[in-house]
Design a protein around this motif. Sequence first.
Motif, PDB file in Angstrom:
ATOM      1  N   GLU A   1       0.591  -1.717  -0.087  1.00 13.86           N
ATOM      2  CA  GLU A   1       0.125   0.219  -0.412  1.00 13.86           C
ATOM      3  C   GLU A   1       0.663   1.231   0.181  1.00 13.86           C
ATOM      4  O   GLU A   1       0.355   2.246  -0.940  1.00 13.86           O
ATOM      5  CB  GLU A   1      -0.681   0.145   1.290  1.00 13.86           C
ATOM      6  CG  GLU A   1      -2.270  -1.197   1.588  1.00 13.86           C
ATOM      7  CD  GLU A   1      -3.071  -0.639   2.387  1.00 13.86           C
ATOM      8  OE1 GLU A   1      -3.496  -0.250   2.855  1.00 13.86           O
ATOM      9  OE2 GLU A   1      -2.687  -1.664   3.408  1.00 13.86           O
ATOM     10  N   LEU A   2       2.562   1.809   0.859  1.00  9.01           N
ATOM     11  CA  LEU A   2       3.125   2.249   0.940  1.00  9.01           C
ATOM     12  C   LEU A   2       4.250   1.738  -0.679  1.00  9.01           C
ATOM     13  O   LEU A   2       4.562   0.606   0.598  1.00  9.01           O
ATOM     14  CB  LEU A   2       2.973   2.792   2.277  1.00  9.01           C
ATOM     15  CG  LEU A   2       1.478   3.877   2.663  1.00  9.01           C
ATOM     16  CD1 LEU A   2       2.173   4.042   3.864  1.00  9.01           C
ATOM     17  CD2 LEU A   2       1.235   4.922   1.382  1.00  9.01           C
ATOM     18  N   GLU A   3       4.946   3.072  -0.025  1.00  8.25           N
ATOM     19  CA  GLU A   3       6.063   2.395  -0.074  1.00  8.25           C
ATOM     20  C   GLU A   3       7.131   3.529   0.281  1.00  8.25           C
ATOM     21  O   GLU A   3       6.997   5.012  -0.019  1.00  8.25           O
ATOM     22  CB  GLU A   3       6.760   2.878  -2.013  1.00  8.25           C
ATOM     23  CG  GLU A   3       8.053   2.690  -2.206  1.00  8.25           C
ATOM     24  CD  GLU A   3       8.007   2.771  -3.898  1.00  8.25           C
ATOM     25  OE1 GLU A   3       9.214   2.874  -4.589  1.00  8.25           O
ATOM     26  OE2 GLU A   3       7.541   2.374  -4.709  1.00  8.25           O
ATOM     27  N   VAL A   4       8.520   3.705   0.450  1.00  3.99           N
ATOM     28  CA  VAL A   4       9.271   4.012   1.692  1.00  3.99           C
ATOM     29  C   VAL A   4      10.363   4.640   0.259  1.00  3.99           C
ATOM     30  O   VAL A   4      11.234   4.245  -0.750  1.00  3.99           O
ATOM     31  CB  VAL A   4       9.445   2.728   2.353  1.00  3.99           C
ATOM     32  CG1 VAL A   4      11.163   3.922   3.256  1.00  3.99           C
ATOM     33  CG2 VAL A   4       9.187   3.047   3.304  1.00  3.99           C
ATOM     34  N   VAL A   5      10.855   6.008   0.236  1.00  2.91           N
ATOM     35  CA  VAL A   5      11.563   6.455  -0.828  1.00  2.91           C
ATOM     36  C   VAL A   5      12.835   6.861   0.701  1.00  2.91           C
ATOM     37  O   VAL A   5      12.673   7.431   1.190  1.00  2.91           O
ATOM     38  CB  VAL A   5      10.783   7.386  -1.379  1.00  2.91           C
ATOM     39  CG1 VAL A   5      10.369   6.049  -2.440  1.00  2.91           C
ATOM     40  CG2 VAL A   5      10.272   8.275  -0.695  1.00  2.91           C
ATOM     41  N   LEU A   6      13.932   7.116  -0.168  1.00  2.35           N
ATOM     42  CA  LEU A   6      15.102   8.547   0.272  1.00  2.35           C
ATOM     43  C   LEU A   6      15.788   7.502   1.618  1.00  2.35           C
ATOM     44  O   LEU A   6      15.808   8.279   2.492  1.00  2.35           O
ATOM     45  CB  LEU A   6      13.983   9.691   0.337  1.00  2.35           C
ATOM     46  CG  LEU A   6      13.757  10.782  -0.395  1.00  2.35           C
ATOM     47  CD1 LEU A   6      12.732  11.795  -0.224  1.00  2.35           C
ATOM     48  CD2 LEU A   6      14.976  11.531  -1.390  1.00  2.35           C
ATOM     49  N   LYS A   7      15.827   6.032   1.244  1.00  2.00           N
ATOM     50  CA  LYS A   7      16.422   5.297   2.413  1.00  2.00           C
ATOM     51  C   LYS A   7      17.451   5.980   2.238  1.00  2.00           C
ATOM     52  O   LYS A   7      18.438   5.681   3.595  1.00  2.00           O
ATOM     53  CB  LYS A   7      16.112   4.034   1.778  1.00  2.00           C
ATOM     54  CG  LYS A   7      14.931   3.467   2.109  1.00  2.00           C
ATOM     55  CD  LYS A   7      14.713   2.346   1.892  1.00  2.00           C
ATOM     56  CE  LYS A   7      13.906   1.569   1.583  1.00  2.00           C
ATOM     57  NZ  LYS A   7      13.466  -0.227   1.050  1.00  2.00           N
TER      58      LYS A   7
END
Length: 306
Positions: A252-258
């Motif tokens: 449902e969500l995606e993590v960016v800028l890890k």
Amino acid sequence: MDRFQEMQVFMAVAEEEGFAAAARRLRISPPSVTRAIAAMEERIGTQLLSRTTRNVYLTEAGQRYLEDCRRILSELDEAEEAAAGSYSIPCGYLTVTAPVLFGELYIAPLLTDYLDQFPSVHLNALLVDRVVNIADEGIDVAIRIGHLQENNQHAIKVGEVRQVICGAPAYFQRHGRPTHPGELSKANIVMSSASHLLSHWQFMDEANSLSLRFDPRLVVTANQAAINIACQGWGVTRVLSYQVARQVADGELEVVLKAFEPPALPIHVVYQKSNRVPAKVRTFVDFLADRLGDDVTLKPVVKGIA
């Protein structure tokens, strides 16, 4: 009324900032409260409370006496609990505090297991997005997320969480995935003001701290509201990794800028230092440390590129 009872009355008046409120809290008549305070001040020979038509304030002597009353009554409670065996057998009332979402997701599901193991304990869970003062608010055990400030408490680290930027895959398909925090200035940002950990967005650019100010188009006072809006595909938000672990796992969500995430924040189980720790506190702290320490969503994660 003996001196211990008078101390309890004095503490109630000081904490409630009023005679009538103290009477309601103690379930006694307002004249009884007035007589008890008058008797204390006459015996001690100094004014403890300053009264106006609307409020009651502590004098300097009253402030010192309040601290002494808290210490004396706390020691009395400890002595009675020791005599009753509560330092060897978990029993009595236990109050725990935790942030709202962490409490709902991680602490509340464990409470019934603990109560089943220790049927003589009664639990009260205070779930609030603020740092609760353990001593002032009668807290036995607290879950703290972030670096600890207090030095008069025992703390057991049980995990870590990251501050993550996330959004729905559909949003990134329309607007592109940011490759640098500066690109968020053009994004639809929904910000949670429930915690300073989420309202102040900091990043790491290699070994350097990068602090950027954004003008969020939407600010909400609850973390779950920000998460729900992000899941709808309207924009991006910053949350703690545990808060969206399920949504990320489900796609449902995606993590960016890890690669730009600041260092992970520790999670501690905290309780007050004491020569004698009640069995209910010892067993609950050990219980939480075991259960939370085994949770994979609270383990440190190696940074990746996204």
